[in-house]
Design an enzyme around this catalytic site. Structure first.
Site, short mmCIF file in Angstrom:
data_model
loop_
_atom_site.label_atom_id
_atom_site.label_comp_id
_atom_site.label_asym_id
_atom_site.label_seq_id
_atom_site.Cartn_x
_atom_site.Cartn_y
_atom_site.Cartn_z
N HIS A 94 7.42 84.06 88.24
CA HIS A 94 8.51 84.37 87.31
C HIS A 94 9.68 85.03 88.03
CE1 HIS A 94 5.38 84.49 83.76
NE2 HIS A 94 5.55 83.28 84.28
N TYR A 95 9.93 84.65 89.26
CA TYR A 95 11.02 85.26 90.01
C TYR A 95 12.37 84.85 89.40
CZ TYR A 95 10.64 80.64 92.23
OH TYR A 95 10.54 79.28 92.45
#
Length: 554
Positions: free
Chosen positions: A492-493
């Site tokens: 989920h960067y």
């Protein structure tokens, strides 16, 4: 012999611990993945003219780019450029059971998943296929939390936000059917106090809930690429295997005060031939290449810190000091066990949302591996051994710890270098400690007893693979060290071109006319438990917003 067997179990779980993937044994015949009807306007970039004009050029056919293109095409001529291919002719991409294979079967230039490793040594992945990361992820769908909308820097029209979510959900979101492991996790979360039970909901709510899934009941994946079926076919062209090398910029003083304007892009096809796509009057170039791709393209186009670009020999079009800064990745920590009972293949379906800023999720998988131990009495080739492995993990809110992205090469196909600085902020570490303690509570719940092995004299214990939780879970220092030692990613960067630094509240690049960024690189906080719902909403929302803008100035 037991030590050898334990080693092989550890090896089997290793892939799970990195990827939370899913490969199951099945006697069913593989499903044929037929291409949808809208594929007629999706073409290999080799078939495109060397030069053409459009109202909107969107770089990146990913989670946000596809709904954005479909929406803008209702009124304008749109070109969508995707560096990868289409997902529909790839059975592993399209299947729930192919998740692990998709993430592990990678190459340098055209696999649907492109792997990269952060400077901390944490393996990660990015999408390289029409649909982007929504075509290679675990499929969990949940809307953003209020904190995201309050802190994102955008002036949201919440009615249109809701309409945009619903547009996505009608097309590709399904209610999952819980089986053994996901049902047990739901019960355990409630038993340890993650209240209330919110049932099935797509909203972000504190407590335990069943979220949506982009896998249907047959296990077939649906992604943002499916949203292209809502495009106006006469107004859209989609080029696959189109690698954009840079945005074309020109000097042009304007009423806004900016002296630089985007006028198009240069891209290459699979044969290495160059193509120029240019925008018409009042058109725009929109970067939707993701949190690695968009800042990388900004650098390669000459937008970034002057001194840094000069070290690469890149002509500076705009000195923008914050491109590539404010990179974030939500750390994942957890445990995996081998259960004593057969286990189905399940990706994330249930989530526990705590008041302390930790999100608790789980997966169960059947991991195949071939043992190197061969009996001298058996001549037949060794068959793979299928080992069920279940995982409980926590992701923290935020995060607050911040990193950065820089070029590794001027070849756009080479991943940039990224450092996320996991747990450099003590607030993130505190949230991880609270989350991993809650995992300990879950393991001690009655709901987990069926997943323990019965030992001599009636005692029970878990058979962990990988690192177990510390014995002393009351010790903050011990738990903090566990968080640091076992950190991994949940993919989920975000960040790199954040609102208020690189783009304004309309997602327009500050200092450059006719250039916008619509993707997760603009986020300074992850939206809720999982970002894909909000990224698809963002694509639809910004498309509607831009259509309204054009109507005002007709």
């Amino acid at each position: 012999m037991r030590n050898q067997t334990d080693c092989h179990l550890l090896y089997a779980a290793f892939v799970l611990l990195l990827l939370l993937g899913a490969v199951s044994r099945s006697n069913a015949r593989p499903r044929t993945n037929r291409s949808p009807g809208f594929m007629r306007f999706i073409t290999n970039a080799t078939d495109f003219a060397s030069e053409d004009y459009y109202d909107y050029i969107i770089v990146g056919g990913g989670t946000a780019g596809c709904p954005l293109a479909a929406t803008l095409s209702q009124s304008f001529r749109v070109l969508l450029l995707e560096r990868g291919g289409v997902p529909y002719n790839r059975p592993n991409v399209m299947s729930h059971d192919g998740f692990l294979s998709t993430l592990t079967d990678v190459n340098n230039f055209d696999s649907p998943a492109q792997s990269f490793v952060s400077e901390e040594g944490v393996p990660n992945a990015r999408g390289r296929v029409l649909g982007g990361s929504s075509a290679i992820n675990a499929g969990f769908y949940s809307r953003a939390d209020k904190q995201f909308f309050d802190n994102s820097g955008l002036n949201w029209d919440l009615a249109m936000v809701n309409q945009s979510y619903e547009w996505v959900e009608r097309a590709i979101v399904f209610r999952p059917q819980l089986r053994t492991w996901q049902s047990a996790i739901r019960d355990a979360l409630l038993e340890v106090g993650v209240h209330p039970f919110n049932g099935f909901t797509l909203e972000h709510k504190v407590g335990t809930k069943i979220g949506g899934s982009t896998f249907d009941r047959a296990g077939r994946r649906h992604s943002s690429a499916d949203l292209l079926r809502h495009a106006r076919s006469s107004n859209i062209r989609v080029a696959v295997y189109a690698t954009v090398e840079r945005v074309l910029l020109a000097s042009s003083p304007s009423a806004s005060g900016s002296n630089v304007s985007a006028i198009g892009v240069v891209y290459r096809d699979q044969l290495g031939r160059y193509h120029h796509a240019l925008i018409r009057d009042r058109g725009e170039v929109i970067l939707s290449a993701g949190s690695l791709g968009s800042p990388q393209l900004m650098f390669l186009s000459g937008i970034g810190p002057r001194s840094y670009l000069s070290t690469w020999g890149i002509p500076v079009a705009l000195d923008q000091p914050h491109v590539g800064d404010f990179m974030y990745d939500n750390p994942r920590n957890g445990i995996s066990i081998v259960p004593p009972v057969p286990m189905e293949n399940s990706l994330i379906q249930v989530v526990g949302i705590t008041e302390e800023g930790a999100f608790l999720e789980a997966a169960s998988n059947v991991i195949p591996f071939a043992s190197p131990i061969h009996s001298v009495f058996i001549r037949a080739p060794a068959s793979p051994l299928y080992v069920p492995v279940t995982t409980i993990m926590e992701k923290i809110l935020g995060p607050v710890s911040v990193g950065s992205l820089r070029l590794a090469s001027t070849d756009v196909r080479i991943n940039p270098v990224v450092r996320f600085n996991y747990f450099s902020d003590p607030q993130d570490l505190e949230r991880c400690v609270n989350g991993t303690r809650k995992i300990g509570e879950i393991l001690r719940s009655r709901a987990m007893q069926d997943f323990m092995f019965r030992e001599w004299f009636g005692s029970r214990r878990f058979r962990f693979v990988g690192v177990p939780l510390p014995m002393d879970q009351t010790n903050d220092l011990v738990m903090a060290e566990f968080c640091r030692r076992t950190v991994s990613t949940i993919w989920h960067y975000h960040g790199g071109c954040v609102v208020g630094k690189v783009v304004n509240c309309d997602l327009k690049v500050v200092g450059v006319n006719s250039l916008r960024i619509v993707d997760g690189s603009t986020f300074n906080i992850s939206p809720g438990t999982n970002p894909q719902a909000t990224l698809m909403m963002l694509g639809r929302y910004m498309g509607l917003t831009m259509l309204k803008e054009r109507m005002r100035y007709k």
